[in-house]
Design an enzyme around this catalytic site. Structure first.
Site, PDB file in Angstrom:
ATOM      1  N   ARG A  89      51.042 -12.699  18.485  1.00  0.00           N
ATOM      2  CA  ARG A  89      50.255 -13.810  17.950  1.00  0.00           C
ATOM      3  C   ARG A  89      51.105 -15.088  17.922  1.00  0.00           C
ATOM      4  O   ARG A  89      50.600 -16.180  18.163  1.00  0.00           O
ATOM      5  CB  ARG A  89      49.750 -13.459  16.552  1.00  0.00           C
ATOM      6  N   ASP A 149      43.431  -6.835   8.448  1.00  0.00           N
ATOM      7  CA  ASP A 149      44.484  -5.808   8.438  1.00  0.00           C
ATOM      8  C   ASP A 149      44.300  -4.873   7.240  1.00  0.00           C
ATOM      9  O   ASP A 149      44.505  -3.655   7.346  1.00  0.00           O
ATOM     10  CB  ASP A 149      45.860  -6.461   8.358  1.00  0.00           C
ATOM     11  N   ARG A 152      41.643  -2.529   8.090  1.00  0.00           N
ATOM     12  CA  ARG A 152      42.149  -1.501   9.022  1.00  0.00           C
ATOM     13  C   ARG A 152      42.950  -0.440   8.254  1.00  0.00           C
ATOM     14  O   ARG A 152      42.817   0.762   8.507  1.00  0.00           O
ATOM     15  CB  ARG A 152      43.047  -2.147  10.080  1.00  0.00           C
ATOM     16  N   HIS A 176      49.776 -12.250   9.219  1.00  0.00           N
ATOM     17  CA  HIS A 176      48.828 -11.484  10.035  1.00  0.00           C
ATOM     18  C   HIS A 176      49.541 -11.311  11.372  1.00  0.00           C
ATOM     19  O   HIS A 176      49.423 -12.124  12.275  1.00  0.00           O
ATOM     20  CB  HIS A 176      47.519 -12.257  10.191  1.00  0.00           C
TER      21      HIS A 176
HETATM   22  P1  NAD Z   1      38.027 -16.646  23.487  1.00  0.00           P
HETATM   23  O1  NAD Z   1      38.936 -17.059  24.561  1.00  0.00           O
HETATM   24  O2  NAD Z   1      36.924 -15.682  23.761  1.00  0.00           O
HETATM   25  O3  NAD Z   1      37.360 -17.924  22.791  1.00  0.00           O
HETATM   26  C1  NAD Z   1      38.050 -19.083  22.492  1.00  0.00           C
HETATM   27  C2  NAD Z   1      37.068 -20.238  22.633  1.00  0.00           C
HETATM   28  O4  NAD Z   1      37.722 -21.438  22.197  1.00  0.00           O
HETATM   29  C3  NAD Z   1      36.606 -20.459  24.079  1.00  0.00           C
HETATM   30  O5  NAD Z   1      35.195 -20.401  24.146  1.00  0.00           O
HETATM   31  C4  NAD Z   1      37.153 -21.838  24.416  1.00  0.00           C
HETATM   32  O6  NAD Z   1      36.310 -22.584  25.288  1.00  0.00           O
HETATM   33  C5  NAD Z   1      37.228 -22.467  23.024  1.00  0.00           C
HETATM   34  N1  NAD Z   1      38.106 -23.634  22.962  1.00  0.00           N
HETATM   35  C6  NAD Z   1      39.324 -23.803  23.546  1.00  0.00           C
HETATM   36  N2  NAD Z   1      39.789 -25.028  23.271  1.00  0.00           N
HETATM   37  C7  NAD Z   1      38.869 -25.644  22.478  1.00  0.00           C
HETATM   38  C8  NAD Z   1      38.792 -26.920  21.868  1.00  0.00           C
HETATM   39  N3  NAD Z   1      39.773 -27.829  22.009  1.00  0.00           N
HETATM   40  N4  NAD Z   1      37.688 -27.207  21.140  1.00  0.00           N
HETATM   41  C9  NAD Z   1      36.685 -26.315  21.008  1.00  0.00           C
HETATM   42  N5  NAD Z   1      36.708 -25.089  21.568  1.00  0.00           N
HETATM   43  C10 NAD Z   1      37.793 -24.752  22.296  1.00  0.00           C
HETATM   44  O7  NAD Z   1      38.979 -16.057  22.318  1.00  0.00           O
HETATM   45  P2  NAD Z   1      38.529 -15.128  21.100  1.00  0.00           P
HETATM   46  O8  NAD Z   1      38.720 -13.716  21.485  1.00  0.00           O
HETATM   47  O9  NAD Z   1      37.226 -15.614  20.576  1.00  0.00           O
HETATM   48  O10 NAD Z   1      39.689 -15.462  20.043  1.00  0.00           O
HETATM   49  C11 NAD Z   1      39.718 -16.711  19.405  1.00  0.00           C
HETATM   50  C12 NAD Z   1      40.929 -16.821  18.486  1.00  0.00           C
HETATM   51  O11 NAD Z   1      40.791 -15.919  17.389  1.00  0.00           O
HETATM   52  C13 NAD Z   1      42.252 -16.436  19.177  1.00  0.00           C
HETATM   53  O12 NAD Z   1      43.276 -17.315  18.753  1.00  0.00           O
HETATM   54  C14 NAD Z   1      42.505 -15.028  18.676  1.00  0.00           C
HETATM   55  O13 NAD Z   1      43.871 -14.666  18.720  1.00  0.00           O
HETATM   56  C15 NAD Z   1      41.994 -15.169  17.249  1.00  0.00           C
HETATM   57  N6  NAD Z   1      41.723 -13.923  16.536  1.00  0.00           N
HETATM   58  C16 NAD Z   1      42.060 -13.909  15.225  1.00  0.00           C
HETATM   59  C17 NAD Z   1      41.854 -12.769  14.482  1.00  0.00           C
HETATM   60  C18 NAD Z   1      42.256 -12.766  13.012  1.00  0.00           C
HETATM   61  O14 NAD Z   1      42.211 -11.730  12.324  1.00  0.00           O
HETATM   62  N7  NAD Z   1      42.668 -13.907  12.475  1.00  0.00           N
HETATM   63  C19 NAD Z   1      41.286 -11.631  15.080  1.00  0.00           C
HETATM   64  C20 NAD Z   1      40.913 -11.692  16.418  1.00  0.00           C
HETATM   65  C21 NAD Z   1      41.145 -12.853  17.159  1.00  0.00           C
END
Ligand code: NAD
Length: 313
Positions: A89, A149, A152, A176
């Site tokens: 991450r 987490d 999980r 995280h």
């Molecule tokens: P993804 O690639 O499917 O989606 C990301 C989206 O962000 C895309 O649609 C993209 O076009 C958009 N984007 C990029 N730049 C942008 C901007 N400047 N303005 C607006 N939109 C923008 O990714 P995902 O699988 O949906 O994951 C998204 C985030 O969530 C990642 O950073 C991932 O690591 C995180 N995540 C966090 C957790 C948690 O527990 N906190 C869990 C899973 C994923």
């Protein structure tokens, strides 16, 4: 709960769209706006989700620009690059920091009173960045932290003991990510600490099991990403749970990423700690009684995050 609740979700990827789906199912908003740099993606998701509105409580789901998010009660940020197989991450930091520099000022401009819920990774670092960029009070900027987490961890223990996951009480705290800690000393089932419960049930809870469960929790995302490319359903439910606690002013204790100011002897960092979550966001951090080893692990987790922050600020 206000009947005209508006929620905006920035980022229409796997996590953003699954979150909107979970929020719709929970009947938690009357209006949901989805913003993405890829406008077609936001529009496609909004259309697909809207086509199901006949089956949920009344809600309008639409794609929009930042001005359409105006006066949202909650803005959830899921935009940015996601982890690729083998990536940690913390590896995502540079990509997502510059994305946040373009997102947060726009969100703040149209939503000066909203609560911001950060989900993009590395979530603790990006929540800190959002706090700094927004100028909002700390209680109104929270990260999803270790809520997922913790879920999980509870699930894996529920599988081991063959007990309803809702009867397993414990937390994952800290980053995280790879330095997160499992609070075994606080883990309890039916009012018994986990060791006592083990004696009266399966009798199979040695150090090896604890090590394996902790490793499985910590590596869960890597494993799911390896198999299907991304994790999104469970995190969407975790976000829905946070949103529900806010909108219903539940004062629920959730391990959101909150700003520490001396609690646990740690300050100037956001990380997952049990916090009271209600209508004003994370209003108070609870200092749970960790044992000496857990305290040291939590300090080490904070140190990892601070080292990353020191390279940025
Ligand atoms: P993804 O690639 O499917 O989606 C990301 C989206 O962000 C895309 O649609 C993209 O076009 C958009 N984007 C990029 N730049 C942008 C901007 N400047 N303005 C607006 N939109 C923008 O990714 P995902 O699988 O949906 O994951 C998204 C985030 O969530 C990642 O950073 C991932 O690591 C995180 N995540 C966090 C957790 C948690 O527990 N906190 C869990 C899973 C994923």
């Amino acid at each position: 709960m206000n009947k005209n609740t508006k929620i905006s979700v920035i980022g229409a990827g796997f996590v953003g769209s699954s979150t909107v789906f979970a929020l719709m199912n929970g009947g938690l908003a009357s209006e949901i706006v989805i913003v993405d740099v890829n406008r077609d993606k936001a529009e496609g998701e909004a259309m697909d989700l809207s086509h199901g509105t006949a089956f949920v409580k009344p809600v309008e789901v639409k794609a929009g620009d930042y001005k359409d998010t105006k006066d949202s009660d909650i803005v959830i940020i899921t935009a940015g690059a996601a982890q690729k197989p083998g990536e940690t991450r913390l590896d995502l930091i540079n990509k997502n920091y510059s994305i946040f520099k373009s997102i947060v000022p726009e969100v703040v401009k149209y939503n000066p009173n909203a609560i911001l819920v950060v989900v993009s990774n590395p979530v603790d670092i990006l929540t800190y960045i959002t706090y700094k960029l927004s100028g909002f009070p700390k209680s109104r900027v929270i990260g999803s932290g270790t809520v997922l987490d913790t879920s999980r961890f509870r699930y894996m223990l529920s599988e081991h003991f063959n007990i309803d996951v809702r009867n397993i009480h414990t937390y994952i705290m800290g980053e995280h990510g790879d330095s997160e800690i499992a609070t075994w000393s606080l883990t309890n089932i039916a009012g018994m600490d986990v060791n006592k419960y083990c004696e009266v049930s399966c009798k199979k809870c040695d150090g090896e099991l604890k090590y394996k469960v902790y490793e499985d929790v910590k590596n869960a995302a890597y494993e799911v990403i390896e198999k299907k490319g991304a994790t999104y359903y469970a995190v969407a439910l975790a976000i829905k749970r946070i949103v529900e606690a806010i909108l219903r002013d539940e004062n629920s204790i959730l391990t959101v990423s909150a700003f520490l100011e001396g609690q646990y002897g740690i300050k100037d960092v956001y990380m997952g700690v049990p916090s009271i979550v209600g209508i004003n966001g994370a209003k108070e951090i609870i200092e749970v009684p960790l044992n000496e080893e857990e305290k040291k692990e939590l300090e080490a987790s904070a140190k990892t995050l601070k080292e990353t922050l020191n390279n940025i600020f």
